[in-house]
Design an enzyme around this catalytic site. Structure first.
Site, PDB file in Angstrom:
ATOM      1  N   CYS A  73       0.829  -1.213   0.000  1.00 33.47           N
ATOM      2  CA  CYS A  73       0.000   0.000   0.000  1.00 33.47           C
ATOM      3  C   CYS A  73       0.865   1.265   0.000  1.00 33.47           C
ATOM      4  CB  CYS A  73      -0.899   0.028   1.230  1.00 33.47           C
ATOM      5  SG  CYS A  73      -2.209  -1.189   1.224  1.00 33.47           S
ATOM      6  N   GLU A  75       0.627   3.962   1.830  1.00 33.35           N
ATOM      7  CA  GLU A  75       0.970   4.481   3.159  1.00 33.35           C
ATOM      8  C   GLU A  75       2.169   3.734   3.728  1.00 33.35           C
ATOM      9  OE1 GLU A  75      -1.900   3.403   1.984  1.00 33.35           O
ATOM     10  OE2 GLU A  75      -3.633   4.339   2.943  1.00 33.35           O
ATOM     11  N   CYS A 108      -6.659   1.351   4.566  1.00 33.40           N
ATOM     12  CA  CYS A 108      -7.045   0.041   5.069  1.00 33.40           C
ATOM     13  C   CYS A 108      -6.574  -0.132   6.511  1.00 33.40           C
ATOM     14  CB  CYS A 108      -6.488  -1.065   4.178  1.00 33.40           C
ATOM     15  SG  CYS A 108      -4.707  -1.268   4.287  1.00 33.40           S
TER      16      CYS A 108
HETATM   17  N1  THU Z   1      -4.325   0.473  -1.252  1.00 31.90           N
HETATM   18  C1  THU Z   1      -3.456   1.375  -0.722  1.00 31.90           C
HETATM   19  O1  THU Z   1      -2.421   1.693  -1.319  1.00 31.90           O
HETATM   20  N2  THU Z   1      -3.762   1.897   0.487  1.00 31.90           N
HETATM   21  C2  THU Z   1      -4.876   1.593   1.209  1.00 31.90           C
HETATM   22  O2  THU Z   1      -5.027   2.052   2.337  1.00 31.90           O
HETATM   23  C3  THU Z   1      -5.918   0.753   0.636  1.00 31.90           C
HETATM   24  C4  THU Z   1      -5.545   0.038  -0.605  1.00 31.90           C
HETATM   25  C5  THU Z   1      -4.004  -0.125  -2.549  1.00 31.90           C
HETATM   26  C6  THU Z   1      -3.633  -1.580  -2.467  1.00 31.90           C
HETATM   27  C7  THU Z   1      -3.964  -2.052  -3.849  1.00 31.90           C
HETATM   28  O3  THU Z   1      -2.853  -1.830  -4.707  1.00 31.90           O
HETATM   29  C8  THU Z   1      -5.090  -1.153  -4.297  1.00 31.90           C
HETATM   30  O4  THU Z   1      -5.094  -0.042  -3.414  1.00 31.90           O
HETATM   31  C9  THU Z   1      -6.467  -1.807  -4.274  1.00 31.90           C
HETATM   32  O5  THU Z   1      -6.721  -2.393  -3.045  1.00 31.90           O
END
Ligand code: THU
Length: 158
Positions: A73, A75, A108
């Protein structure tokens, strides 16, 4: 028996234009960081930008993999990049966004957990700004404000 509750509070701005200039710059950096995202599977492009105590801006973007669970992710990438830049430097503010959204992105649970531990470790509150490509901006005065009762080292029996 006693009923308990947790109050979650944040400040809502109508749009990015109403954010103080000092922070707007960081929001713009997070929006630009979405272009560093590698997300060919979800097509969901997330960007993060953090201002550190020395004034530097550290970026993060999500990075996916054909083996889906390996995706990283934005973050987490931002926190990890900040540690690689200078271990233990205080992250004062983090701005997080995703391309194409008309409402604030919602980090998330695992990213909230990572941000809370970074905040606990630095012993100083980290401000969090969440926003989309358009629409509202949400400002939390700390990472723990959006993850009350986190699991942390005090829960471990070590
Ligand atoms: N994702 C993030 O980068 N941060 C989050 O807090 C939620 C999800 C990304 C992970 C994945 O590459 C895409 O978003 C779809 O879930």
């Amino acid at each position: 028996m006693e009923k308990k509750s947790i109050i979650c509070s944040w400040t809502e701005y109508p749009d990015r234009g109403t954010i103080p200039a000092r922070v707007r710059e960081l929001l713009d950096a997070a929006a630009a960081a979405c272009d560093n995202s590698y997300a060919p599977y979800s097509n969901f492009y997330v960007g993060a930008a953090a201002r550190m105590e020395d004034g530097s801006i550290i970026l993060g973007a999500n990075m996916e993999n054909a083996s889906y669970p390996l995706c990283i992710c934005a973050e987490k990438s931002c926190v990890s990049n900040s540690e690689s830049y200078k271990k233990g430097l205080v992250m004062e503010i983090i701005a997080i966004t995703a391309k194409g959204l008309d409402h604030p992105v919602s980090p998330c649970g695992s990213c909230r957990q990572i941000l809370v531990e970074k905040e606990q470790r630095q012993g100083k509150k980290m401000e969090v700004y969440l926003f989309g490509e358009t629409g509202l901006v949400w400002h939390f005065h700390s990472a723990e404000a959006f993850l009350p009762m986190p699991f942390d080292s005090s829960d471990l029996n070590t």
